[in-house]
Design a protein around this motif. Sequence first.
Motif, PDB file in Angstrom:
ATOM      1  N   GLN A  39       0.979  15.681  -0.883  1.00  0.00           N
ATOM      2  CA  GLN A  39       0.811  15.230  -2.252  1.00  0.00           C
ATOM      3  C   GLN A  39       0.409  13.761  -2.222  1.00  0.00           C
ATOM      4  O   GLN A  39       0.693  13.047  -1.263  1.00  0.00           O
ATOM      5  CB  GLN A  39       2.094  15.426  -3.052  1.00  0.00           C
ATOM      6  N   PRO A  40      -0.280  13.286  -3.248  1.00  0.00           N
ATOM      7  CA  PRO A  40      -0.739  11.894  -3.247  1.00  0.00           C
ATOM      8  C   PRO A  40       0.434  10.923  -3.258  1.00  0.00           C
ATOM      9  O   PRO A  40       1.568  11.281  -3.603  1.00  0.00           O
ATOM     10  CB  PRO A  40      -1.572  11.794  -4.524  1.00  0.00           C
ATOM     11  N   SER A  96       2.459  13.060   2.750  1.00  0.00           N
ATOM     12  CA  SER A  96       1.497  12.330   1.935  1.00  0.00           C
ATOM     13  C   SER A  96       0.491  11.652   2.850  1.00  0.00           C
ATOM     14  O   SER A  96       0.877  11.076   3.876  1.00  0.00           O
ATOM     15  CB  SER A  96       2.222  11.279   1.079  1.00  0.00           C
ATOM     16  N   PRO A  97      -0.801  11.706   2.523  1.00  0.00           N
ATOM     17  CA  PRO A  97      -1.840  11.142   3.390  1.00  0.00           C
ATOM     18  C   PRO A  97      -1.955   9.626   3.249  1.00  0.00           C
ATOM     19  O   PRO A  97      -2.985   9.081   2.862  1.00  0.00           O
ATOM     20  CB  PRO A  97      -3.110  11.851   2.912  1.00  0.00           C
ATOM     21  N   THR A  98      -0.866   8.912   3.565  1.00  0.00           N
ATOM     22  CA  THR A  98      -0.875   7.452   3.489  1.00  0.00           C
ATOM     23  C   THR A  98      -1.428   6.870   4.785  1.00  0.00           C
ATOM     24  O   THR A  98      -1.774   7.585   5.726  1.00  0.00           O
ATOM     25  CB  THR A  98       0.549   6.925   3.261  1.00  0.00           C
ATOM     26  N   GLY A 111       0.818  -1.205   0.000  1.00  0.00           N
ATOM     27  CA  GLY A 111       0.000   0.000   0.000  1.00  0.00           C
ATOM     28  C   GLY A 111       0.848   1.249   0.000  1.00  0.00           C
ATOM     29  O   GLY A 111       2.075   1.199   0.158  1.00  0.00           O
ATOM     30  N   GLY A 112       0.199   2.393  -0.180  1.00  0.00           N
ATOM     31  CA  GLY A 112       0.854   3.684  -0.054  1.00  0.00           C
ATOM     32  C   GLY A 112       2.013   3.886  -1.005  1.00  0.00           C
ATOM     33  O   GLY A 112       1.989   3.480  -2.172  1.00  0.00           O
ATOM     34  N   ILE A 113       3.071   4.509  -0.492  1.00  0.00           N
ATOM     35  CA  ILE A 113       4.230   4.861  -1.309  1.00  0.00           C
ATOM     36  C   ILE A 113       4.941   3.620  -1.825  1.00  0.00           C
ATOM     37  O   ILE A 113       5.426   3.584  -2.957  1.00  0.00           O
ATOM     38  CB  ILE A 113       5.177   5.753  -0.491  1.00  0.00           C
ATOM     39  N   GLY A 114       5.009   2.555  -1.007  1.00  0.00           N
ATOM     40  CA  GLY A 114       5.656   1.330  -1.455  1.00  0.00           C
ATOM     41  C   GLY A 114       4.949   0.709  -2.637  1.00  0.00           C
ATOM     42  O   GLY A 114       5.593   0.231  -3.585  1.00  0.00           O
ATOM     43  N   LEU A 115       3.633   0.705  -2.606  1.00  0.00           N
ATOM     44  CA  LEU A 115       2.856   0.168  -3.725  1.00  0.00           C
ATOM     45  C   LEU A 115       3.094   0.979  -4.985  1.00  0.00           C
ATOM     46  O   LEU A 115       3.272   0.416  -6.085  1.00  0.00           O
ATOM     47  CB  LEU A 115       1.367   0.174  -3.362  1.00  0.00           C
ATOM     48  N   ALA A 138       4.425  11.215  -4.051  1.00  0.00           N
ATOM     49  CA  ALA A 138       5.335  11.086  -2.914  1.00  0.00           C
ATOM     50  C   ALA A 138       6.390  10.013  -3.146  1.00  0.00           C
ATOM     51  O   ALA A 138       7.450  10.027  -2.517  1.00  0.00           O
ATOM     52  CB  ALA A 138       4.543  10.777  -1.645  1.00  0.00           C
ATOM     53  N   ALA A 139       6.112   9.076  -4.052  1.00  0.00           N
ATOM     54  CA  ALA A 139       7.083   8.028  -4.372  1.00  0.00           C
ATOM     55  C   ALA A 139       8.195   8.516  -5.295  1.00  0.00           C
ATOM     56  O   ALA A 139       9.217   7.827  -5.449  1.00  0.00           O
ATOM     57  CB  ALA A 139       6.372   6.843  -5.018  1.00  0.00           C
ATOM     58  N   TRP A 140       8.043   9.677  -5.880  1.00  0.00           N
ATOM     59  CA  TRP A 140       9.018  10.135  -6.867  1.00  0.00           C
ATOM     60  C   TRP A 140      10.443  10.282  -6.338  1.00  0.00           C
ATOM     61  O   TRP A 140      11.395   9.890  -7.032  1.00  0.00           O
ATOM     62  CB  TRP A 140       8.550  11.448  -7.497  1.00  0.00           C
TER      63      TRP A 140
END
Length: 321
Positions: A232-233, A206-208, A23-27, A237-239
């Motif tokens: 930021q989504p 980020s709203p994870t 989930g979240g940034i890892g996903l 946020a993964a960038w």
Amino acid sequence: MAWSPAHIPDQSGRTALITGASGGIGLETARVLADRGAHVLLACRNVGRGRAAAARIGGSTEVVRLDLACLDSVREASAWVHARHERLDLLVNNAGVMFPPYRRTEDGFEAHFGVNHLGHFALTGLLLDLMTAVPGSRIVTVASLTHRAGLGALDEGGARSSAGRRSLTAYGRSKLANLLFARELHHRLATAGAATASFAAHPGLSPTGLWQGDVPRLLRPVAGAGLRWLAQPADRAAWPALSAATDPHVPGGAYLGPSQFFESRGTPAPARSSRVSRDVAAQHRLWQLSEGLTGVRYAFPSARAEAESSGAVCPVTGARG
């Protein structure tokens, strides 16, 4: 030109492992790498959620069970990867807890420090032999803006404290440890002449799912309207982590984060960090502590001073715990 995932080179033939990828940034990190052709290992505590994430991602994926709150699980995950893969190109140490509902890990460590730092320290050491001869291999450790709140000593007493459940200081200390680790790791890799480089990145705000717990009173304004305004989504946020993992122009040892609104959002750029996170002595002390607490020892020079004075280059063979 501002960086975006459109700049990621073809990742075909590369194998990446991302922790906390359900989930979240890892996903989002896993999704982009798989879309660019990488074979992605989703390392997740909940295998069911990991398989659901893999189905959403598509591409070439596998799911490995990994509970960073249990060093036995870390060792089992490493054995699983070794049994199936001869090399690893990318390791993204992304998973984490923030204000968890439990106090200690299975090994008796304060939850933030045990999961966010010690679990990743052990995992990296146990997988490193799959990486150090792989040209262009990279390790990215995800830190946080809150590393500046990491006050207090990084010692065994703090590592085993039971007072960190709703502590911003405890969370910040674990994120400071992430930065200290990433920098010391890069120094040791470079000293050893390894093909692998270490990086750090932070996602900004980020709203994870990390924000869905019982946050401290001090952070409640940020967790509410402030988070919606500044954040930021997860895909954006993964960038920074994706840039650190794939951009050939980013030098080893770099620390990346969002470039706008006090590093809370925006495209990736070099990030600022606290003075303590750049302290060479603190980096080495944390390394020694982490080896002692996890039982995972890296085959690297034991200290910067020793490596510099001897002029010797230590071959890198990885670690077994």
